[in-house]
Motif scaffolding. Structure first.
Motif, PDB file in Angstrom:
ATOM      1  N   THR A   9       6.654  -2.202  14.883  1.00  0.00           N
ATOM      2  CA  THR A   9       5.945  -1.167  15.245  1.00  0.00           C
ATOM      3  C   THR A   9       6.563   0.138  15.575  1.00  0.00           C
ATOM      4  OG1 THR A   9       5.680  -1.635  17.509  1.00  0.00           O
ATOM      5  CG2 THR A   9       4.128  -2.717  16.028  1.00  0.00           C
ATOM      6  N   TRP A  45      -2.681  -9.423  13.031  1.00  0.00           N
ATOM      7  CA  TRP A  45      -2.559  -8.270  11.720  1.00  0.00           C
ATOM      8  C   TRP A  45      -3.801  -7.460  11.821  1.00  0.00           C
ATOM      9  CZ3 TRP A  45       1.188  -5.349  10.561  1.00  0.00           C
ATOM     10  CH2 TRP A  45       1.183  -4.612   9.755  1.00  0.00           C
ATOM     11  N   THR A  49      -3.912  -3.348  12.436  1.00  0.00           N
ATOM     12  CA  THR A  49      -4.602  -2.345  11.613  1.00  0.00           C
ATOM     13  C   THR A  49      -5.949  -1.705  12.254  1.00  0.00           C
ATOM     14  OG1 THR A  49      -5.913  -4.019  10.684  1.00  0.00           O
ATOM     15  CG2 THR A  49      -3.961  -3.615   9.346  1.00  0.00           C
ATOM     16  N   ALA A  56       2.847   3.104  13.286  1.00  0.00           N
ATOM     17  CA  ALA A  56       2.970   2.420  11.929  1.00  0.00           C
ATOM     18  C   ALA A  56       3.374   1.042  12.261  1.00  0.00           C
ATOM     19  CB  ALA A  56       3.968   3.139  11.024  1.00  0.00           C
ATOM     20  N   VAL A  58       4.981  -3.103  10.470  1.00  0.00           N
ATOM     21  CA  VAL A  58       5.131  -3.868   9.169  1.00  0.00           C
ATOM     22  C   VAL A  58       5.172  -5.229   9.686  1.00  0.00           C
ATOM     23  CG1 VAL A  58       6.951  -4.176   7.790  1.00  0.00           C
ATOM     24  CG2 VAL A  58       6.509  -1.883   8.480  1.00  0.00           C
ATOM     25  N   ILE A  71       5.190  -8.856   2.703  1.00  0.00           N
ATOM     26  CA  ILE A  71       5.030  -7.698   3.563  1.00  0.00           C
ATOM     27  C   ILE A  71       3.904  -6.949   3.485  1.00  0.00           C
ATOM     28  CG2 ILE A  71       6.489  -5.436   3.977  1.00  0.00           C
ATOM     29  CD1 ILE A  71       8.725  -6.345   2.453  1.00  0.00           C
ATOM     30  N   ARG A  72       3.358  -6.541   4.846  1.00  0.00           N
ATOM     31  CA  ARG A  72       2.402  -5.796   4.978  1.00  0.00           C
ATOM     32  C   ARG A  72       2.488  -4.781   5.662  1.00  0.00           C
ATOM     33  NH1 ARG A  72      -2.409 -10.663   6.808  1.00  0.00           N
ATOM     34  NH2 ARG A  72      -1.572 -12.120   5.807  1.00  0.00           N
ATOM     35  N   THR A  73       2.065  -3.459   5.474  1.00  0.00           N
ATOM     36  CA  THR A  73       2.053  -2.487   6.234  1.00  0.00           C
ATOM     37  C   THR A  73       0.665  -1.613   6.614  1.00  0.00           C
ATOM     38  OG1 THR A  73       1.943  -0.876   4.430  1.00  0.00           O
ATOM     39  CG2 THR A  73       3.886  -1.863   4.973  1.00  0.00           C
ATOM     40  N   ARG A  77       3.732   5.543   6.295  1.00  0.00           N
ATOM     41  CA  ARG A  77       5.259   5.418   6.663  1.00  0.00           C
ATOM     42  C   ARG A  77       5.912   6.100   5.363  1.00  0.00           C
ATOM     43  NH1 ARG A  77       6.460   1.536  10.198  1.00  0.00           N
ATOM     44  NH2 ARG A  77       8.611   1.137   9.197  1.00  0.00           N
ATOM     45  N   VAL A  80       7.254   2.272   1.283  1.00  0.00           N
ATOM     46  CA  VAL A  80       5.906   1.738   0.990  1.00  0.00           C
ATOM     47  C   VAL A  80       6.403   0.497   0.039  1.00  0.00           C
ATOM     48  CG1 VAL A  80       3.992   1.955  -0.422  1.00  0.00           C
ATOM     49  CG2 VAL A  80       4.682   3.836   0.829  1.00  0.00           C
TER      50      VAL A  80
END
Length: 105
Positions: A9, A45, A49, A56, A58, A71-73, A77, A80
């Motif tokens: 984070t 998660w 979000t 930000a 990940v 991978i989730r974002t 950022r 990507v």
């Protein structure tokens, strides 16, 4: 069966860091590592979000892919994740341009 996850984070609210610390260990500031069930991972998660704000985050977790992870974002950022023939690669976006302020002379 629980599986390992890593959440990184940047500039997130303190209450989110506290929520993540209930299920994971913050090994260095902003980096959370834990071993949880998929349901808990998805709920964590969702919390990230929902509250990331201007920060930000990940999430990296095991997945049945060629690389062995997904991978989730969330948030804004420069890096990507992008799917390239089944592989997740990282695409760099352009640096945001700063508007110049003119001083009245």
């Amino acid at each position: 069966m629980p599986s390992m996850l890593v959440i990184a984070t940047t500039a997130v609210p303190d209450h989110l860091r506290g929520a993540l610390s209930r299920w994971t260990s913050e090994i260095v500031p902003g980096i959370f590592v834990g071993s949880v069930f998929a349901r808990v991972r998805d709920q964590l998660w969702q919390a990230v979000t929902d509250t990331v704000g201007d920060g930000a985050a990940v999430l990296v977790h095991p997945a049945p892919t060629e690389q062995g992870y997904a991978i989730r974002t969330a948030g804004t950022r420069r890096r990507v994740p992008a799917d390239f023939d089944g592989l997740t690669l990282i695409r760099m976006t352009a640096t945001p341009k700063i508007k110049e302020v003119q001083n009245p002379s």
